[in-house]
Motif scaffolding. Structure first.
Motif, PDB file in Angstrom:
ATOM      1  N   ASP A  95      -4.964  18.327   3.941  1.00  0.00           N
ATOM      2  CA  ASP A  95      -3.880  17.522   4.628  1.00  0.00           C
ATOM      3  C   ASP A  95      -4.309  17.247   6.091  1.00  0.00           C
ATOM      4  O   ASP A  95      -4.084  16.161   6.710  1.00  0.00           O
ATOM      5  N   TYR A  96      -4.509  18.361   6.751  1.00  0.00           N
ATOM      6  CA  TYR A  96      -4.888  18.267   8.457  1.00  0.00           C
ATOM      7  C   TYR A  96      -5.833  17.357   8.529  1.00  0.00           C
ATOM      8  O   TYR A  96      -5.909  16.593   9.690  1.00  0.00           O
ATOM      9  N   PHE A  97      -6.849  17.443   7.875  1.00  0.00           N
ATOM     10  CA  PHE A  97      -8.247  16.576   8.245  1.00  0.00           C
ATOM     11  C   PHE A  97      -7.741  15.046   7.946  1.00  0.00           C
ATOM     12  O   PHE A  97      -8.226  14.019   8.782  1.00  0.00           O
ATOM     13  N   ARG A  98      -6.816  14.722   7.059  1.00  0.00           N
ATOM     14  CA  ARG A  98      -6.310  13.320   6.807  1.00  0.00           C
ATOM     15  C   ARG A  98      -5.353  12.976   7.767  1.00  0.00           C
ATOM     16  O   ARG A  98      -5.353  11.876   8.117  1.00  0.00           O
ATOM     17  N   PHE A  99      -4.472  13.864   8.148  1.00  0.00           N
ATOM     18  CA  PHE A  99      -3.484  13.441   9.230  1.00  0.00           C
ATOM     19  C   PHE A  99      -4.089  13.215  10.642  1.00  0.00           C
ATOM     20  O   PHE A  99      -3.462  12.240  11.534  1.00  0.00           O
ATOM     21  N   LEU A 100      -5.236  13.971  10.806  1.00  0.00           N
ATOM     22  CA  LEU A 100      -5.748  13.663  12.085  1.00  0.00           C
ATOM     23  C   LEU A 100      -6.134  12.224  12.312  1.00  0.00           C
ATOM     24  O   LEU A 100      -6.324  11.726  13.478  1.00  0.00           O
ATOM     25  N   HIS A 101      -6.519  11.503  11.201  1.00  0.00           N
ATOM     26  CA  HIS A 101      -6.866  10.064  11.288  1.00  0.00           C
ATOM     27  C   HIS A 101      -5.701   9.142  11.886  1.00  0.00           C
ATOM     28  O   HIS A 101      -5.793   8.357  12.479  1.00  0.00           O
ATOM     29  N   PHE A 102      -4.442   9.577  11.538  1.00  0.00           N
ATOM     30  CA  PHE A 102      -3.340   8.824  11.967  1.00  0.00           C
ATOM     31  C   PHE A 102      -3.347   9.063  13.606  1.00  0.00           C
ATOM     32  O   PHE A 102      -2.901   8.170  14.115  1.00  0.00           O
ATOM     33  N   LYS A 103      -3.865  10.331  14.101  1.00  0.00           N
ATOM     34  CA  LYS A 103      -3.690  10.344  15.779  1.00  0.00           C
ATOM     35  C   LYS A 103      -5.020   9.832  16.395  1.00  0.00           C
ATOM     36  O   LYS A 103      -4.893   9.113  17.361  1.00  0.00           O
ATOM     37  N   ILE A 160       1.383  17.209   1.310  1.00  0.00           N
ATOM     38  CA  ILE A 160       2.689  16.847   2.119  1.00  0.00           C
ATOM     39  C   ILE A 160       2.737  15.166   2.341  1.00  0.00           C
ATOM     40  O   ILE A 160       1.778  14.771   2.899  1.00  0.00           O
ATOM     41  N   ASP A 161       3.806  14.784   1.987  1.00  0.00           N
ATOM     42  CA  ASP A 161       3.801  13.490   2.659  1.00  0.00           C
ATOM     43  C   ASP A 161       4.176  13.327   3.989  1.00  0.00           C
ATOM     44  O   ASP A 161       4.618  14.203   4.489  1.00  0.00           O
ATOM     45  N   PRO A 162       3.575  12.316   4.668  1.00  0.00           N
ATOM     46  CA  PRO A 162       3.800  12.232   6.131  1.00  0.00           C
ATOM     47  C   PRO A 162       5.133  12.292   6.534  1.00  0.00           C
ATOM     48  O   PRO A 162       5.512  12.696   7.677  1.00  0.00           O
ATOM     49  N   SER A 163       6.166  11.826   5.671  1.00  0.00           N
ATOM     50  CA  SER A 163       7.495  11.639   6.020  1.00  0.00           C
ATOM     51  C   SER A 163       8.481  12.927   6.211  1.00  0.00           C
ATOM     52  O   SER A 163       9.390  13.228   6.556  1.00  0.00           O
ATOM     53  N   GLU A 164       7.448  13.799   5.385  1.00  0.00           N
ATOM     54  CA  GLU A 164       8.241  15.569   5.467  1.00  0.00           C
ATOM     55  C   GLU A 164       7.419  16.281   6.544  1.00  0.00           C
ATOM     56  O   GLU A 164       7.821  17.505   6.690  1.00  0.00           O
ATOM     57  N   LEU A 165       6.534  15.851   7.273  1.00  0.00           N
ATOM     58  CA  LEU A 165       6.195  16.549   8.396  1.00  0.00           C
ATOM     59  C   LEU A 165       7.205  16.901   9.454  1.00  0.00           C
ATOM     60  O   LEU A 165       8.105  15.941   9.657  1.00  0.00           O
ATOM     61  N   THR A 191       0.936  -1.396  -0.068  1.00  0.00           N
ATOM     62  CA  THR A 191       0.085   0.230   0.030  1.00  0.00           C
ATOM     63  C   THR A 191       0.909   1.405  -0.114  1.00  0.00           C
ATOM     64  O   THR A 191       2.051   1.241   0.492  1.00  0.00           O
ATOM     65  N   PHE A 192       0.411   2.240  -0.564  1.00  0.00           N
ATOM     66  CA  PHE A 192       1.015   3.551  -0.880  1.00  0.00           C
ATOM     67  C   PHE A 192       0.234   4.772  -0.208  1.00  0.00           C
ATOM     68  O   PHE A 192      -0.919   4.811  -0.668  1.00  0.00           O
ATOM     69  N   TRP A 193       0.610   5.656   0.687  1.00  0.00           N
ATOM     70  CA  TRP A 193       0.032   6.842   1.116  1.00  0.00           C
ATOM     71  C   TRP A 193       0.122   7.765  -0.037  1.00  0.00           C
ATOM     72  O   TRP A 193       1.367   8.361  -0.322  1.00  0.00           O
ATOM     73  N   GLN A 194      -0.651   8.334  -0.734  1.00  0.00           N
ATOM     74  CA  GLN A 194      -0.515   9.334  -1.770  1.00  0.00           C
ATOM     75  C   GLN A 194      -1.685  10.326  -2.047  1.00  0.00           C
ATOM     76  O   GLN A 194      -1.762  10.861  -3.240  1.00  0.00           O
TER      77      GLN A 194
END
Length: 434
Positions: free
Chosen positions: A287-295, A132-137, A125-128
């Motif tokens: 992006d913010y709404f996406r990354f909130l799902h990681f948390k 901004i890529d999560p690795s660049e945060l 699987t790829f996050w795309q």
């Protein structure tokens, strides 16, 4: 032994800047591009989870993707039903050795991924889907700031630049030597058209698909509209008042990274201003709404979301029905709800106004509103839709605890001469099987 790959398209219906598909193509001897339509269950009486507007826009996008793949000597197989069952059936038939697909971290999609992994075939699987890529945060996504302003400030301090994009594959491996019959049971028996739509997806320049998305972005930049975006973005109707990128972004006909890359090229050539910055700002919200799902993951989908001091929700079905039918008695709200049902689109400002009205004036369950938007909006995106409803309801990370809009004030500011209300007042809707 040949490397036989199934590539399952999800919300990434494109070839340009699709790293997952590029890698699948480069590492496979045989490649089967696949799209699985979910079962379109009823959500309200005779209304489907994927309404006619979403169905039609998706159909257009899949047609364009299929045509692009055929030009490269490949094709697109479409199936419908349980994604795990469908992939297993196809994997067994072709002897698949790998399965590739886009990473989506919303609860339902994660459950699907777990089931696919249980088949015992290697899954990649790829996050795309973010700009901004999560690795660049500048922080781990699981430890991101809750407040958007702090999130934005830390991102801006790092000064992240998008320097490269994944190109379209130069060639594709052959399809498996096996015929597959399509058994898709989606009926397009009632196509709804309205020429006043702010996103007229039945017209050539607004069709679903990568080719149209790229052309729209190019045209938007040629007209130098980024320089006036901030001043017009809160208008209620029209073609050019907002970017209109969202429907193509929602199903991945174009990537947020690609848009940001081209926006930077535009600014380098024609100059940056507050309005062009604001487009990047809106992509960062996405992006913010996406990354909130990681948390927070599934916690975002609880009845009261992240709210530790919830208010009692006393949902009233008759009030909810009045809202979706555009019969609340509030002319601005009713105009917005009619536009949504008839066109599959609604300006960002009207989305906020009608959402606030459902939650605070009608005291209905915000999740019902989110579900209705999911059915109707051609630019439905699980992260943004859910994030925005949480934001308005005060069940997300916003410290203000909800955003209630005064409809009288909004009416005076955005439709003082009643042009918007009068147009949609004349449009009648009949919510029947679609």
């Amino acid at each position: 032994m040949p490397n036989i790959t199934i590539y399952c398209f999800r919300n990434d219906l494109r070839l340009i800047d699709n790293p997952a598909f590029l890698k699948a193509a480069s590492e496979s001897d045989i490649l089967l591009p696949l799209f699985c339509h979910p079962n379109n269950d009823l959500i309200y009486k005779s209304v489907r989870r994927v309404g006619i507007h979403r169905q039609t826009f998706l159909r257009q996008a899949l047609n364009q993707l299929s045509a692009s793949l055929k030009l490269m000597g490949s094709g697109l197989i479409e199936v419908q039903g349980n994604i795990c069952d469908q992939i297993k059936k196809i994997a067994d038939a072709i002897g698949a050795t790998n399965i590739f697909f886009e990473k989506i971290i919303a609860p339902e999609e994660l459950e699907q991924e777990a089931l696919i992994r249980s088949l015992g075939i290697p899954v990649v699987t790829f996050w795309q889907s973010s700009m901004i890529d999560p690795s660049e945060l500048p922080f781990e996504p699981q430890n991101m700031p809750d407040i958007f302003t702090e999130f934005r400030k830390q991102i801006e301090l790092k000064n992240i630049e998008i320097k490269t994009l994944a190109q379209s594959p130069s060639k594709l491996p052959p399809l498996p030597n096996k015929k597959f019959e399509s058994d898709i049971n989606i009926n397009f028996t009632k196509e709804i058209k309205n020429q006043k739509s702010s996103f007229p997806y039945t017209e050539n320049q607004f069709l679903g698909g990568e080719k149209t998305a790229l052309a729209h972005l190019e045209n938007y930049l040629l007209k130098k509209l980024p320089h006036s975006y901030k001043e017009t973005r809160n208008k209620l109707s029209g073609i050019d008042f907002s970017t209109k990128f969202s429907p193509w972004l929602a199903i991945g006909c174009i990537s947020a990274k690609y848009i940001a890359f081209k926006l930077k090229e535009f600014e380098d050539q024609f100059g940056a201003n507050e309005s062009s910055y604001w487009i990047w700002f809106e992509l960062l919200w996405r992006d913010y709404f996406r990354f909130l799902h990681f948390k927070y993951g599934k916690s975002l989908y609880l009845k009261n979301g992240l709210n530790k001091n919830p208010t009692h929700i006393n949902h009233n079905e008759s009030k909810f029905e009045a809202w979706i039918h555009g019969r609340t008695g509030n002319q601005l709200i009713d105009a917005g709800m009619r536009e949504l049902f008839l066109t599959g689109y609604l300006s960002n400002r009207m989305r906020q106004i009608v959402a606030s009205y459902l939650i605070y004036d009608l005291e209905c369950d915000w999740r019902k509103g989110a579900q209705w938007f999911e059915s109707q909006l051609i630019d439905y995106d699980v992260y943004s839709n859910h994030g925005n409803w949480l934001y308005i309801a005060g069940n997300g990370t916003d410290p203000r605890g909800g955003r209630r809009f005064n409809t009288t004030k909004q009416n005076l500011e955005h439709d003082p001469t009643d042009i918007y209300k009068n147009y949609w007042k004349e449009q009648s809707i009949n919510i029947s099987p679609i």
